[in-house]
Design an enzyme around this catalytic site. Structure first.
Site, mmCIF file in Angstrom:
data_model
loop_
_atom_site.group_PDB
_atom_site.id
_atom_site.type_symbol
_atom_site.label_atom_id
_atom_site.label_comp_id
_atom_site.label_asym_id
_atom_site.label_seq_id
_atom_site.Cartn_x
_atom_site.Cartn_y
_atom_site.Cartn_z
ATOM 1 N N LEU A 139 -74.084 44.377 47.506
ATOM 2 C CA LEU A 139 -72.989 44.904 46.691
ATOM 3 C C LEU A 139 -72.730 43.929 45.549
ATOM 4 C CD1 LEU A 139 -70.754 47.058 46.384
ATOM 5 C CD2 LEU A 139 -69.325 45.636 47.868
ATOM 6 N N THR A 191 -69.030 49.916 41.305
ATOM 7 C CA THR A 191 -69.266 48.846 42.281
ATOM 8 C C THR A 191 -68.100 47.864 42.314
ATOM 9 O OG1 THR A 191 -70.794 47.084 42.956
ATOM 10 C CG2 THR A 191 -70.592 47.487 40.603
ATOM 11 N N LYS A 246 -82.945 55.639 47.722
ATOM 12 C CA LYS A 246 -83.294 54.235 47.485
ATOM 13 C C LYS A 246 -84.307 53.738 48.517
ATOM 14 C CE LYS A 246 -81.903 51.966 44.619
ATOM 15 N NZ LYS A 246 -82.371 51.791 43.220
ATOM 16 N N ARG A 248 -80.444 57.384 28.358
ATOM 17 C CA ARG A 248 -80.538 58.840 28.376
ATOM 18 C C ARG A 248 -80.085 59.446 27.057
ATOM 19 N NH1 ARG A 248 -77.257 60.729 33.512
ATOM 20 N NH2 ARG A 248 -76.028 58.930 32.886
ATOM 21 N N ASP A 289 -85.020 59.870 30.077
ATOM 22 C CA ASP A 289 -84.183 60.378 31.166
ATOM 23 C C ASP A 289 -84.949 60.242 32.468
ATOM 24 O OD1 ASP A 289 -82.716 61.878 33.003
ATOM 25 O OD2 ASP A 289 -82.113 63.358 31.507
ATOM 26 N N VAL A 337 -84.607 49.662 36.626
ATOM 27 C CA VAL A 337 -83.238 49.527 37.116
ATOM 28 C C VAL A 337 -82.538 50.876 37.215
ATOM 29 C CG1 VAL A 337 -81.096 48.221 36.848
ATOM 30 C CG2 VAL A 337 -83.212 47.308 35.890
ATOM 31 N N ALA A 338 -82.956 51.839 36.407
ATOM 32 C CA ALA A 338 -82.301 53.153 36.368
ATOM 33 C C ALA A 338 -82.292 53.795 37.749
ATOM 34 C CB ALA A 338 -83.013 54.068 35.371
#
Length: 349
Positions: A209, A222, A180, A45, A72, A92-93
Site C-alpha cells: 500500500l 491509496t 493483478k 489516455r 489506452d 505502471v498503467a
C-alpha cells in the site's frame, strides 16, 4: 543472458517509457527519471486533459526530455510508438473497472493488455528490461484451502485464484486482485516462453500500500485508504481491511521508496524476476494506534484499535540483499500521508 547495465553518467542518452504517466506512482516516477537525466516517453489516455498534462510538463527537464504519447491500456497496440527506441519500459498503467465493464472483461483485458505490451517491447528490438508494477494483492500468504495463513510472506507466495475475502470483497476489489495476479504471472511466463529468443529481461515489482506525498493535484485513492481511520470513511476502510484480510497484515511503503525501487530494478543488473516491495508490515490496529497517539484532534474509533494481530513475518529481502535501502519508516509514511491529505483538503481536523 548477461545482466543489464546502465551507465548512470550517460543516463541522458537513455530513453525509457512509463505507461499510465499521469497516475499516482507513474507521475512521481516520471519526475525522478527526469531528475536523473533520462529521456522519458510517458503515455496518457487523453493528451487533452490539461490538468494531468500540465503536471508532467512542469517537471524540471520536461521541456527537453519528456515526450507524451496517447495510449489506452484497453487498446494495447497504441503503445508501440511510445515503446519504440526505449531501452527500458515501466509498465505502471493499471486497468480499473469501467462503468459498463464486467468483472470478467476487466480481468481478461488486464492480462491481454500486459502480454501485448510485453510483445511490443520484444518487437521493438531496443527494450532490454521490462519492469511491471505489480501489487502485493498477488502475494497472499494464505493457505490454498483459505483457512489459515503461512507464518511468512515472500516472493514464493501467490494468491489463490478462487480466494474470496469476506465481508470486504466487492466486484472492484476482486477484479483488481485477480487481474493483478494473472497479469503478473502472464508477464513472467512471457519471458520464460521466449528465453533465448529475445534480449529482454522482466522484473515484476509487487508493491505494498503506497502512501506519502503526491505530485498530482488531488489526493489519490491509496492515500484516502490509509487515512480512512481518521475520516471514518467506511468505503475506503473496507479496502484497508480487505488488504489486511488478504495478506494477513498491511505491507506499506512510501511513494518515493517505490519509485527509487523501480529505478533500482532498472539500473541493477542483478535484479530479475519477481520482487516484493514494502518497508513495513503492520496491522491496521497499529496504524490506528499511531494515529490516535499523534493526531488526537481526530476521533479514532475504538473499533479500529481492536483489529486482529497476526504473527506473519515479512520474509522478502531480495531488494535489500542487493543493496537497496528504504528511506522512509512507518512514522514518515503516515505523517506524509496525513500532511498530503490535509493539503488537498481531504482531511480536516
Amino acid at each position: 543472458m548477461e545482466g543489464v547495465v546502465v551507465n548512470k553518467e550517460k543516463s541522458d542518452e537513455c530513453r525509457v517509457c512509463v505507461t499510465g504517466g499521469s497516475g499516482y506512482i507513474a507521475s512521481w516516477l516520471v519526475k525522478k527519471l527526469l531528475e536523473r537525466g533520462y529521456t522519458v516517453h510517458a503515455t496518457l489516455r487523453n493528451l487533452d486533459d490539461e490538468s494531468k498534462v500540465s503536471v508532467l510538463k512542469g517537471f524540471p527537464g520536461a521541456e527537453r526530455r519528456l515526450f507524451l504519447f496517447k495510449a489506452d491500456i484497453y487498446k494495447p497496440d497504441e503503445f508501440d510508438s511510445a515503446i519504440q527506441g526505449c531501452a527500458f519500459v515501466f509498465h505502471v498503467a493499471t486497468l480499473f473497472l469501467q462503468p459498463n465493464a464486467t468483472y470478467e472483461k476487466t480481468v481478461s483485458a488486464a492480462v491481454a493488455g500486459t502480454r501485448s505490451i510485453a510483445m511490443s517491447c520484444a518487437r521493438s528490438g531496443s527494450v532490454r528490461k521490462l519492469i511491471y508494477t505489480a501489487s502485493v494483492v498477488s502475494a497472499s500468504p494464505i493457505m490454498e484451502n483459505g483457512t489459515a495463513f503461512k507464518d511468512f510472506i515472500d516472493e514464493s507466495c501467490w494468491t489463490p485464484m478462487d480466494l474470496t475475502v469476506t465481508p470486504y470483497t466487492n466486484d472492484f476489489l476482486k477484479a483488481y486482485q485477480e487481474s493483478k495476479t494473472l497479469a503478473e504471472k502472464e508477464v513472467l511466463s512471457f519471458e520464460k516462453e521466449n528465453a533465448g529468443n529475445i534480449p529482454m529481461e522482466v522484473v515484476t515489482l509487487a508493491c505494498g500500500l503506497v502512501g506519502g506525498e503526491s505530485v498530482q493535484r488531488s489526493a489519490g485513492d491509496t492515500l484516502k485508504v490509509i487515512v480512512s481511520q481518521l475520516t471514518n470513511n467506511q468505503d475506503y476502510n473496507k479496502s484497508l481491511k480487505y488488504l489486511e484480510e488478504l495478506i494477513g497484515k498491511i505491507p506499506i511503503v512510501h511513494i518515493d521508496d517505490v519509485c527509487e525501487a523501480h529505478i533500482f530494478c532498472m539500473e541493477n543488473p542483478s535484479i530479475h524476476g519477481r520482487v516484493l516491495c514494502a518497508s513495513d508490515f503492520v496491522s491496521s490496529s497499529e496504524i490506528a494506534s499511531y494515529f490516535a497517539q499523534n493526531y488526537p484532534e481526530f476521533d479514532v474509533k475504538q473499533q479500529y484499535l481492536e483489529e486482529p494481530s497476526r504473527k506473519i513475518k515479512w520474509a522478502s529481502h531480495k531488494l535489500t540483499d542487493l543493496g537497496f535501502a528504504y528511506k522512509y519508516d512507518l512514522k514518515m509514511i503516515l505523517d506524509d500521508t496525513v500532511s498530503c491529505a490535509k493539503r488537498f483538503g481531504y482531511l480536516q481536523s
